[in-house]
Design a protein around this motif. Structure first.
Motif, mmCIF file in Angstrom:
data_model
loop_
_atom_site.group_PDB
_atom_site.id
_atom_site.type_symbol
_atom_site.label_atom_id
_atom_site.label_comp_id
_atom_site.label_asym_id
_atom_site.label_seq_id
_atom_site.Cartn_x
_atom_site.Cartn_y
_atom_site.Cartn_z
ATOM 1 N N ILE A 181 0.865 -1.186 0.000
ATOM 2 C CA ILE A 181 0.000 0.000 0.000
ATOM 3 C C ILE A 181 0.899 1.233 0.000
ATOM 4 O O ILE A 181 1.450 1.617 1.031
ATOM 5 N N GLN A 182 1.066 1.845 -1.153
ATOM 6 C CA GLN A 182 1.992 2.972 -1.290
ATOM 7 C C GLN A 182 1.236 4.275 -1.539
ATOM 8 O O GLN A 182 0.148 4.288 -2.099
ATOM 9 N N ASN A 183 1.873 5.363 -1.061
ATOM 10 C CA ASN A 183 1.362 6.710 -1.323
ATOM 11 C C ASN A 183 -0.011 6.943 -0.700
ATOM 12 O O ASN A 183 -0.841 7.672 -1.243
ATOM 13 N N SER A 184 -0.255 6.342 0.459
ATOM 14 C CA SER A 184 -1.569 6.490 1.095
ATOM 15 C C SER A 184 -1.662 7.802 1.860
ATOM 16 O O SER A 184 -0.912 8.030 2.808
ATOM 17 N N PRO A 185 -2.621 8.677 1.508
ATOM 18 C CA PRO A 185 -2.827 9.887 2.301
ATOM 19 C C PRO A 185 -3.513 9.589 3.633
ATOM 20 O O PRO A 185 -3.513 10.426 4.539
ATOM 21 N N LYS A 186 -4.078 8.385 3.745
ATOM 22 C CA LYS A 186 -4.715 7.975 4.997
ATOM 23 C C LYS A 186 -3.732 7.156 5.828
ATOM 24 O O LYS A 186 -2.955 6.366 5.283
ATOM 25 N N TYR A 240 12.399 8.859 14.588
ATOM 26 C CA TYR A 240 10.979 8.585 14.801
ATOM 27 C C TYR A 240 10.152 9.588 14.007
ATOM 28 O O TYR A 240 10.516 10.755 13.895
ATOM 29 N N VAL A 241 9.047 9.126 13.467
ATOM 30 C CA VAL A 241 8.141 10.024 12.754
ATOM 31 C C VAL A 241 7.468 10.977 13.732
ATOM 32 O O VAL A 241 7.298 12.169 13.456
ATOM 33 N N ALA A 242 7.109 10.466 14.907
ATOM 34 C CA ALA A 242 6.436 11.275 15.930
ATOM 35 C C ALA A 242 6.528 10.533 17.255
ATOM 36 O O ALA A 242 6.893 9.351 17.311
ATOM 37 N N VAL A 243 6.187 11.227 18.318
ATOM 38 C CA VAL A 243 5.996 10.597 19.623
ATOM 39 C C VAL A 243 4.624 10.997 20.141
ATOM 40 O O VAL A 243 4.086 12.045 19.777
ATOM 41 N N ILE A 244 4.053 10.129 20.973
ATOM 42 C CA ILE A 244 2.720 10.374 21.539
ATOM 43 C C ILE A 244 2.839 10.377 23.042
ATOM 44 O O ILE A 244 3.306 9.396 23.644
ATOM 45 N N HIS A 245 2.451 11.478 23.659
ATOM 46 C CA HIS A 245 2.508 11.613 25.114
ATOM 47 C C HIS A 245 1.152 12.075 25.606
ATOM 48 O O HIS A 245 0.673 13.143 25.221
ATOM 49 N N ASP A 246 0.541 11.260 26.467
ATOM 50 C CA ASP A 246 -0.834 11.514 26.907
ATOM 51 C C ASP A 246 -1.724 11.620 25.667
ATOM 52 O O ASP A 246 -1.803 10.689 24.896
ATOM 53 N N LEU A 300 8.557 14.485 11.802
ATOM 54 C CA LEU A 300 8.489 14.513 10.341
ATOM 55 C C LEU A 300 7.043 14.778 9.944
ATOM 56 O O LEU A 300 6.213 13.878 9.980
ATOM 57 N N ASP A 301 6.766 16.020 9.604
ATOM 58 C CA ASP A 301 5.398 16.439 9.295
ATOM 59 C C ASP A 301 5.339 16.791 7.810
ATOM 60 O O ASP A 301 5.529 17.933 7.411
ATOM 61 N N ASP A 302 5.103 15.772 6.966
ATOM 62 C CA ASP A 302 5.284 15.958 5.529
ATOM 63 C C ASP A 302 4.123 15.426 4.687
ATOM 64 O O ASP A 302 4.316 14.996 3.552
#
Length: 338
Positions: free
Chosen positions: A103-108, A177-183, A190-192
């Protein structure tokens, strides 16, 4: 669409997160609807539905299961804003990589998660991981295939399980890491998403005849001959930055020559987890790479190399196309300047 209105499909496949104790040990028994019932707070930011496609220990995952999961997502792609796959941890990195190619190029967002402890235990990482995954899948800035575990968002092609028991089981290899989740907060490194243009592309074929040879001192090169007879591609995990044992008998050199001449695909990589391969550094790697034009994994993870080869060979057997596709960056899988 506001975050609280996002529709998320959770796809259950089994694994530790869905296991209960039995006389023979932990066994996947918890259903998809039961899994969702353990994270009622998800109702605050999404509307989640559940579907059960498998209920197996992830040790039993096969390429046919990756195709099933990808097909399930494709069948429901237009009805949902994001997807969460609950999966066992042992082969989760392989599944995350495989889905990155299928599954490539998924905006979802397509999120893979699981746990080190079953979700029905009082002390477990499962509830946090599942809630974090649903939250990330509901985020309007999320896209593509990622693994969410222990508060970390890892690109699907960069994840590796490095701990068998601890909650921080997965690391991102040779990539941030693409992101971290805290609470309830998602912090993107990386917000792209704005780079994703066009529709998602789904693929439906994999060639499972890919083998791995992990070199050890004293290994007989006849193993490589056997693999060449039974597989379409062989990955050699060499030492350090990469090389082939150079013995007076020249047995590995001869075996590689036979494999390459037969039209099979050979890719060199390293047993070392971090920093990747570079066969051009030492004579023992440079000479044989130049002689046979060997393909090299560079900074790709083993899981990415294995599943990318399965995807490539499912599309083409042409050597030039295989080379071109292996070195094409897909879901952040290779950065090394080749």
């Amino acid at each position: 669409m506001n975050q609280e209105n996002k529709r998320i499909l959770m796809i259950a496949t089994g694994g530790t997160i869905a296991s209960k104790r039995s006389e023979t040990g932990l066994k996947p028994l918890i259903t998809s609807d039961e899994l969702l019932s353990y994270v009622p707070d998800a109702r605050h930011f999404c509307q989640a539905d559940a579907i059960q496609v498998l209920n197996i220990d992830s040790t039993n995952i096969q390429p046919e299961h990756w195709l099933l999961i990808a097909r399930t997502i494709e069948d429901h792609y237009n009805q949902y804003d994001g997807f969460v796959i609950c999966h066992g941890t042992d082969t989760m990195a392989y599944t995350a990589a495989a889905l990155s190619y299928l599954i490539q190029n998924s905006p979802k967002p397509i999120v893979i998660t699981g746990a080190q402890k079953p979700i029905d235990l009082e002390i477990t990482d499962a509830k946090t991981n599942l809630l974090d995954s649903l939250r990330f899948a509901s985020c309007s800035r999320a896209h593509g295939v990622n693994l969410v575990f222990d508060g970390k968002v890892i690109a699907g092609t960069r994840a590796k399980k490095e701990r068998t028991k601890s909650y921080n089981a997965f690391s991102s290899i040779n990539f941030p890491y693409v992101a971290v989740i805290h609470d309830d907060h998602i912090i993107f490194y990386l917000d792209d998403k704005d780079h994703v243009t066009g529709p998602a592309v789904f693929y439906h074929h994999l060639d499972s005849k890919v083998a791995l040879l992990k070199l050890i001192p004293s290994m007989d090169a006849g193993v490589l001959d056997y693999m060449a007879e039974h597989y379409d591609a062989v990955i050699i995990e060499s030492f350090g930055v990469g090389g082939i044992p150079a013995r007076e008998t020249g047995d590995f050199h001869s075996a590689i020559e036979r494999l390459v001449r037969s039209g099979k695909t050979l890719v060199m990589t390293t047993q070392v987890t971090n920093e990747g391969s570079n066969m051009s550094v030492y004579e023992i790697g440079k000479n044989i790479k130049q002689e046979f034009g060997l393909l090299e994994a560079y900074d790709m993870t083993l899981e990415a190399v294995v599943t990318k080869l399965m995807w490539i060979l499912g599309q083409t057997q042409d050597p030039q196309m295989v080379r071109e596709l292996l070195y094409r960056t897909i879901n952040r899988d290779i950065l090394y300047p080749v």
